[in-house]
Design a protein around this motif. Structure first.
Motif, PDB file in Angstrom:
ATOM      1  N   THR A   2      15.321   3.862   5.808  1.00 53.30           N
ATOM      2  CA  THR A   2      14.163   4.102   5.174  1.00 53.30           C
ATOM      3  C   THR A   2      14.505   5.466   4.597  1.00 53.30           C
ATOM      4  OG1 THR A   2      13.420   5.247   7.204  1.00 53.30           O
ATOM      5  CG2 THR A   2      12.696   2.968   6.544  1.00 53.30           C
ATOM      6  N   PRO A  63       7.404   6.096   4.547  1.00 52.14           N
ATOM      7  CA  PRO A  63       8.904   5.783   4.161  1.00 52.14           C
ATOM      8  C   PRO A  63       9.231   4.621   3.461  1.00 52.14           C
ATOM      9  CG  PRO A  63       8.196   6.003   6.652  1.00 52.14           C
ATOM     10  CD  PRO A  63       7.101   6.069   5.709  1.00 52.14           C
ATOM     11  N   LEU A  64      10.141   4.736   2.525  1.00 50.13           N
ATOM     12  CA  LEU A  64      10.572   3.566   1.683  1.00 50.13           C
ATOM     13  C   LEU A  64      11.777   2.834   2.027  1.00 50.13           C
ATOM     14  CD1 LEU A  64      10.106   6.014  -1.418  1.00 50.13           C
ATOM     15  CD2 LEU A  64       8.274   4.430  -0.348  1.00 50.13           C
ATOM     16  N   PRO A  65      11.636   1.680   2.501  1.00 46.82           N
ATOM     17  CA  PRO A  65      12.763   1.215   3.209  1.00 46.82           C
ATOM     18  C   PRO A  65      13.800   0.437   2.225  1.00 46.82           C
ATOM     19  CG  PRO A  65      10.537  -0.111   3.648  1.00 46.82           C
ATOM     20  CD  PRO A  65      10.404   1.006   3.029  1.00 46.82           C
TER      21      PRO A  65
END
Length: 195
Positions: A2, A63-65
Motif C-alpha cells: 500500500t 492507503p492505496l493498495p
C-alpha cells in the motif's frame, strides 16, 4: 503493497485514477467524505469550506493498495474524484480548487506501471516543482509539465521517454530539450517570440 504519497494533491490524483479503474469504490469514498458532516456556516455551495479540507485530509490518509497498477495519471479539473468530493459536499468549484494542487512528485517512482503523466489542471503548482523524483522511472513515456520546474536534468534519466510537452512549463535548464530531442524524444514547446 500500500502507498500513501507525501503530497495530498498527488495522492488524490492517484486515488482518482484508481477510482476510474474500479480499484476503489465510489461508495467507500463518498462515506469518507460524508463522515466530515454536517455542514457548518462556511461549508457548501458555491465554494469550498472547512469540510473540503477535512475530507481531503481523510482521503489523503487512505492507503492505496493498487497504486502500482496506475498507467495514466492526470489532474484535469473534471476528474471523477474531484466531482465525487464536490457533489458529496455540495461544493461547486468545477474541480478547480487550489486544494487539489500537486506540489511534490515524491514517491512517484512507486507508480511502477506509469506510462503517461499529465500535470496540467491540478498538477499545477504555485512554487517550482522539483523533477528529481522522476529520475530513473523505467516506463514513463509521455510527460506534460506545467509551471516552473527545477532539476530538469532528471528528464534525461527517463529511459522510456518518447514525448515531452513543455508548452506550459519553464525548465531551469532548457538545454535538456535539445539533448532529449537528439535522442529521439518528441518535444512540444512554445514557438519562439515573434516566430
Amino acid at each position: 503493497m500500500t502507498i500513501v504519497f507525501a503530497d495530498r494533491g498527488l495522492h488524490l490524483g492517484v486515488l482518482g485514477a484508481l477510482l476510474d479503474a474500479g480499484a476503489v469504490g465510489a461508495a467507500e469514498l463518498t462515506a469518507i467524505v460524508e463522515s466530515t458532516g454536517p455542514d457548518g456556516p462556511d461549508d457548501g455551495y458555491p465554494g469550498p469550506g472547512p469540510r473540503l479540507a477535512a475530507s481531503l485530509d481523510l482521503l489523503h490518509a487512505l492507503p492505496l493498495p493498487a497504486a502500482g497498477t496506475v498507467e495514466r495519471l492526470g489532474f484535469d479539473g473534471g476528474n471523477e474524484i474531484y466531482m465525487l468530493v464536490e457533489q458529496t459536499l455540495d461544493v461547486d468549484t468545477g474541480g478547480e480548487s487550489d486544494d487539489y494542487n500537486v506540489t511534490s512528485l515524491e514517491g512517484i517512482d512507486r507508480l511502477t506501471s506509469l506510462r503517461s503523466l499529465d500535470l496540467d489542471g491540478h498538477g499545477y503548482h504555485p512554487e517550482p516543482l522539483d523533477l528529481t523524483p522522476l529520475a530513473g522511472h523505467p516506463v514513463l513515456a509521455e510527460l506534460l509539465l506545467t509551471g516552473a520546474c527545477t532539476a530538469a536534468g532528471a528528464l534525461e534519466q527517463l529511459p522510456a521517454l518518447r514525448e515531452l510537452d513543455v508548452r506550459l512549463a519553464r525548465l531551469d535548464d532548457p538545454g535538456v530539450l535539445t539533448r532529449l530531442e537528439a535522442r529521439g524524444v518528441t518535444i512540444k514547446q512554445r514557438p519562439p517570440v515573434g516566430g
